[in-house]
Enzyme design. Structure first.
Site, PDB file in Angstrom:
ATOM      1  N   THR A 146       6.778  -0.851   3.900  1.00 46.53           N
ATOM      2  CA  THR A 146       5.583  -0.784   3.851  1.00 46.53           C
ATOM      3  C   THR A 146       4.991  -2.147   3.814  1.00 46.53           C
ATOM      4  OG1 THR A 146       3.446  -0.203   2.730  1.00 46.53           O
ATOM      5  CG2 THR A 146       5.344  -0.039   1.430  1.00 46.53           C
ATOM      6  N   ASP A 147       3.501  -2.254   4.054  1.00 45.54           N
ATOM      7  CA  ASP A 147       3.044  -3.873   3.792  1.00 45.54           C
ATOM      8  C   ASP A 147       2.678  -3.708   2.380  1.00 45.54           C
ATOM      9  OD1 ASP A 147       1.012  -2.038   3.747  1.00 45.54           O
ATOM     10  OD2 ASP A 147      -0.375  -3.265   5.115  1.00 45.54           O
ATOM     11  N   GLU A 148       2.812  -2.846   1.715  1.00 44.31           N
ATOM     12  CA  GLU A 148       2.271  -2.868   0.310  1.00 44.31           C
ATOM     13  C   GLU A 148       3.191  -3.630  -0.446  1.00 44.31           C
ATOM     14  OE1 GLU A 148       0.281   0.468  -1.576  1.00 44.31           O
ATOM     15  OE2 GLU A 148      -0.096   1.496   0.485  1.00 44.31           O
ATOM     16  N   TYR A 205       4.042   2.468  -7.005  1.00 45.53           N
ATOM     17  CA  TYR A 205       4.705   3.085  -5.455  1.00 45.53           C
ATOM     18  C   TYR A 205       5.219   1.708  -5.007  1.00 45.53           C
ATOM     19  CZ  TYR A 205       4.416   3.593  -0.640  1.00 45.53           C
ATOM     20  OH  TYR A 205       4.735   3.466   0.929  1.00 45.53           O
ATOM     21  N   LYS A 211       9.050   0.580  -3.652  1.00 43.46           N
ATOM     22  CA  LYS A 211       9.332   0.360  -2.210  1.00 43.46           C
ATOM     23  C   LYS A 211       9.983  -1.147  -1.897  1.00 43.46           C
ATOM     24  CE  LYS A 211       8.500   2.793   0.990  1.00 43.46           C
ATOM     25  NZ  LYS A 211       9.540   3.769   1.573  1.00 43.46           N
TER      26      LYS A 211
HETATM   27  P1  NAD Z   1       4.820  11.786   3.381  1.00 43.40           P
HETATM   28  O1  NAD Z   1       4.544  11.890   1.869  1.00 43.40           O
HETATM   29  O2  NAD Z   1       3.766  12.358   4.036  1.00 43.40           O
HETATM   30  O3  NAD Z   1       6.283  12.491   3.419  1.00 43.40           O
HETATM   31  C1  NAD Z   1       7.281  12.037   2.567  1.00 43.40           C
HETATM   32  C2  NAD Z   1       8.262  13.256   3.234  1.00 43.40           C
HETATM   33  O4  NAD Z   1       9.784  13.006   2.360  1.00 43.40           O
HETATM   34  C3  NAD Z   1       8.054  14.588   3.000  1.00 43.40           C
HETATM   35  O5  NAD Z   1       8.497  15.496   3.934  1.00 43.40           O
HETATM   36  C4  NAD Z   1       8.965  14.992   1.476  1.00 43.40           C
HETATM   37  O6  NAD Z   1       9.383  16.371   1.520  1.00 43.40           O
HETATM   38  C5  NAD Z   1      10.123  14.175   1.734  1.00 43.40           C
HETATM   39  N1  NAD Z   1      10.814  13.829   0.470  1.00 43.40           N
HETATM   40  C6  NAD Z   1      10.356  13.194  -0.469  1.00 43.40           C
HETATM   41  N2  NAD Z   1      11.329  12.921  -1.510  1.00 43.40           N
HETATM   42  C7  NAD Z   1      12.381  13.205  -1.015  1.00 43.40           C
HETATM   43  C8  NAD Z   1      13.767  13.379  -1.400  1.00 43.40           C
HETATM   44  N3  NAD Z   1      14.052  13.175  -2.514  1.00 43.40           N
HETATM   45  N4  NAD Z   1      14.548  13.650  -0.329  1.00 43.40           N
HETATM   46  C9  NAD Z   1      14.374  14.154   0.823  1.00 43.40           C
HETATM   47  N5  NAD Z   1      13.074  14.328   1.259  1.00 43.40           N
HETATM   48  C10 NAD Z   1      12.015  13.708   0.593  1.00 43.40           C
HETATM   49  O7  NAD Z   1       4.992  10.116   3.482  1.00 43.40           O
HETATM   50  P2  NAD Z   1       4.454   9.486   5.054  1.00 43.40           P
HETATM   51  O8  NAD Z   1       3.306   9.094   4.766  1.00 43.40           O
HETATM   52  O9  NAD Z   1       4.998  10.316   6.116  1.00 43.40           O
HETATM   53  O10 NAD Z   1       5.408   8.189   4.868  1.00 43.40           O
HETATM   54  C11 NAD Z   1       6.752   8.027   5.141  1.00 43.40           C
HETATM   55  C12 NAD Z   1       7.446   6.913   4.888  1.00 43.40           C
HETATM   56  O11 NAD Z   1       6.403   5.926   5.432  1.00 43.40           O
HETATM   57  C13 NAD Z   1       7.622   6.464   3.512  1.00 43.40           C
HETATM   58  O12 NAD Z   1       8.881   5.781   3.069  1.00 43.40           O
HETATM   59  C14 NAD Z   1       6.377   5.447   3.156  1.00 43.40           C
HETATM   60  O13 NAD Z   1       6.526   4.707   2.224  1.00 43.40           O
HETATM   61  C15 NAD Z   1       6.347   4.776   4.594  1.00 43.40           C
HETATM   62  N6  NAD Z   1       5.061   4.170   4.900  1.00 43.40           N
HETATM   63  C16 NAD Z   1       3.842   5.163   4.879  1.00 43.40           C
HETATM   64  C17 NAD Z   1       2.749   4.621   5.297  1.00 43.40           C
HETATM   65  C18 NAD Z   1       1.546   5.356   5.503  1.00 43.40           C
HETATM   66  O14 NAD Z   1       0.446   4.988   5.534  1.00 43.40           O
HETATM   67  N7  NAD Z   1       1.562   6.817   5.242  1.00 43.40           N
HETATM   68  C19 NAD Z   1       2.685   3.221   5.705  1.00 43.40           C
HETATM   69  C20 NAD Z   1       3.844   2.508   5.809  1.00 43.40           C
HETATM   70  C21 NAD Z   1       5.011   2.980   5.520  1.00 43.40           C
HETATM   71  P1  TYD Z   2      -4.573   5.335   0.506  1.00 45.48           P
HETATM   72  O1  TYD Z   2      -4.852   6.075   1.835  1.00 45.48           O
HETATM   73  O2  TYD Z   2      -4.167   6.000  -0.679  1.00 45.48           O
HETATM   74  O3  TYD Z   2      -3.353   4.177   1.252  1.00 45.48           O
HETATM   75  P2  TYD Z   2      -2.730   3.057   0.355  1.00 45.48           P
HETATM   76  O4  TYD Z   2      -3.256   3.040  -1.067  1.00 45.48           O
HETATM   77  O5  TYD Z   2      -1.431   3.096   0.605  1.00 45.48           O
HETATM   78  O6  TYD Z   2      -3.553   2.086   1.022  1.00 45.48           O
HETATM   79  O7  TYD Z   2      -5.908   4.484   0.373  1.00 45.48           O
HETATM   80  C1  TYD Z   2      -6.348   3.492   1.394  1.00 45.48           C
HETATM   81  C2  TYD Z   2      -7.351   2.833   0.835  1.00 45.48           C
HETATM   82  O8  TYD Z   2      -8.687   3.821   0.529  1.00 45.48           O
HETATM   83  C3  TYD Z   2      -7.204   2.351  -0.431  1.00 45.48           C
HETATM   84  O9  TYD Z   2      -7.962   0.957  -0.648  1.00 45.48           O
HETATM   85  C4  TYD Z   2      -7.729   3.262  -1.598  1.00 45.48           C
HETATM   86  C5  TYD Z   2      -8.850   3.883  -0.877  1.00 45.48           C
HETATM   87  N1  TYD Z   2      -9.199   5.199  -1.268  1.00 45.48           N
HETATM   88  C6  TYD Z   2     -10.436   5.606  -1.590  1.00 45.48           C
HETATM   89  O10 TYD Z   2     -11.454   4.757  -1.745  1.00 45.48           O
HETATM   90  N2  TYD Z   2     -10.701   6.814  -2.059  1.00 45.48           N
HETATM   91  C7  TYD Z   2      -9.881   7.680  -2.157  1.00 45.48           C
HETATM   92  O11 TYD Z   2     -10.022   8.726  -2.363  1.00 45.48           O
HETATM   93  C8  TYD Z   2      -8.543   7.539  -1.657  1.00 45.48           C
HETATM   94  C9  TYD Z   2      -7.550   8.309  -1.419  1.00 45.48           C
HETATM   95  C10 TYD Z   2      -8.248   6.098  -1.103  1.00 45.48           C
END
Ligand code: NAD
Ligand code: TYD
Length: 337
Positions: free
Chosen positions: A126-128, A151, A155
């Site tokens: 992630t970019d985070e 978090y 990562k």
């Molecule tokens: P999510 O929380 O929707 O899904 C996570 C999945 O991982 C779930 O199905 C969960 O059951 C499974 N999981 C959790 N712990 C586990 C374990 N110990 N063993 C096996 N499975 C397990 O997450 P997401 O938003 O789909 O993100 C997926 C990946 O992409 C993550 O690695 C996250 O860091 C990365 N990512 C997410 C975003 C975003 O905006 N959501 C952006 C950049 C990167």
């Molecule tokens: P989020 O979807 O939790 O993603 P991330 O923290 O990984 O960027 O949040 C996106 C942005 O929205 C972040 O700046 C926090 C803000 N946010 C709110 O303002 N209210 C909320 O209830 C949530 C969940 C996030």
């Protein structure tokens, strides 16, 4: 190409499974997921009986679970989505599970790749991990890794384990660092689905701080296509940034959702800020564009509108989630604000 996909029952992972099975008839997928609160087999109902798809319940942080699968099958690549993925949970409920899944789990998968000689390992990061930007500039792959919340720190830790496996053992690894995703099947704890669901139920929309925190938003299928590209063409040991090239303040996103749903802005409620809240993310995608020819395709407004429509059309999906344990989560997290 036989893929060991972890976390495929979550948001991005399930979109990736659908995307890959459609995109390439030569792809076979084993989806390995622990089914935590975020994992939902409903997300995969349409491919449940697909001849090139298998689901195995298992935990990446348990060596025995991973070993059982690798003893029985050979894979061409591991694609690791599995993670504890929500910043607020890492802040409010502790980082233990984040360390176990995100760091230890990644290490176990890297060890499996080494021991069982899996030719390719892709880490979905992630970019985070870069922390926060000031008013100028964008994250490049050379930006310092400066995570600001638990978090992001886990990562970043995982990324370093991947780097170490490449440097120490010559493992063929690639890392993708993507910005904020949105689209169908995103768990309604993240900004966009939470705001859509609350607005549809005429509940307050909790905007943290002044709402001027900037995120770059990418449509989930663009991210999946980017992962596919890096998986096939990325150079071993490299990191690739991916983003939607659309960085906007949170409040603008929230207002647009209200507009699409024809709901009043009076639903917006400014609440106490998130601790360590990164002010701005923006992504420089020139490396992946130049080297691998990938760029995001979707226009933010169109993709957001179609996402809103998905949540309108799939009300039972998110209503079921919000009717269970989620209520305790919401009360704990948002009552304090
Ligand atoms: P999510 O929380 O929707 O899904 C996570 C999945 O991982 C779930 O199905 C969960 O059951 C499974 N999981 C959790 N712990 C586990 C374990 N110990 N063993 C096996 N499975 C397990 O997450 P997401 O938003 O789909 O993100 C997926 C990946 O992409 C993550 O690695 C996250 O860091 C990365 N990512 C997410 C975003 C975003 O905006 N959501 C952006 C950049 C990167
Ligand atoms: P989020 O979807 O939790 O993603 P991330 O923290 O990984 O960027 O949040 C996106 C942005 O929205 C972040 O700046 C926090 C803000 N946010 C709110 O303002 N209210 C909320 O209830 C949530 C969940 C996030």
């Amino acid at each position: 190409m036989k893929l060991f996909v972890t976390g495929g029952a979550g948001f991005i992972g399930s979109n990736f499974v659908h995307y890959m099975l459609d995109a390439d008839p030569a792809v076979e997928i084993v989806n390995f997921d622990a089914l935590t609160y975020a994992g939902n087999l409903e997300n995969l109902a349409a491919v449940e009986k697909h001849p090139r798809y298998t689901f195995i319940k298992g935990d990446i942080s348990q060596l025995a679970d991973v070993k059982t699968v690798f003893e029985a099958r050979k894979f061409d690549a591991i694609v690791n989505f599995a993670a504890e993925s929500h910043v607020d949970r890492s802040l409010h409920f502790g980082a233990g599970e984040f360390i176990e899944t995100n760091i230890l789990g990644t290490q176990i998968l890297l060890d499996a790749a080494r021991y069982y000689k899996t030719p390719r390992y892709l880490q979905v990061s992630t970019d985070e991990v870069y922390g926060s930007l000031g008013q100028q500039g964008k994250f490049t792959e050379a930006s310092p890794v400066q995570p600001n919340n638990p978090y992001a720190a886990t990562k970043a830790g995982a990324d370093f384990m991947v780097r170490a496996a490449h440097k120490s053992y010559g493992l063929d690894t690639v890392i993708t660092r993507c910005s904020n995703n949105f689209g169908p099947r995103q768990f309604p704890e993240k900004l966009i689905p939470l705001m859509i669901a609350n607005a549809l139920e005429n509940k307050p929309l909790p905007v943290y701080g002044d709402g001027r925190h900037v995120r770059d938003w990418i449509y989930v299928l663009d991210h999946c296509q980017g992962i596919d590209t890096v998986l096939r063409k990325g150079k071993p040991g490299e990191i690739y940034n991916l983003g939607g090239l659309h960085d906007v303040p949170n409040i603008d996103v929230v207002r647009l959702i209200l507009k699409y749903l024809n709901k009043p802005e009076s639903l917006i409620q400014y609440v106490k800020d998130r601790p360590g809240h990164d002010r701005r993310y923006a992504i420089d995608t020139s490396k992946i564009q130049g080297e691998l020819g990938w760029k995001p395709r979707l226009v933010f407004e169109d993709a957001l509108r179609s996402t809103v429509e998905w949540y309108l059309a799939n009300r039972p999906w998110w209503e079921r989630i919000r009717s269970g344990e989620y209520q305790k989560y919401y009360a704990t997290l948002y009552a304090q604000r």
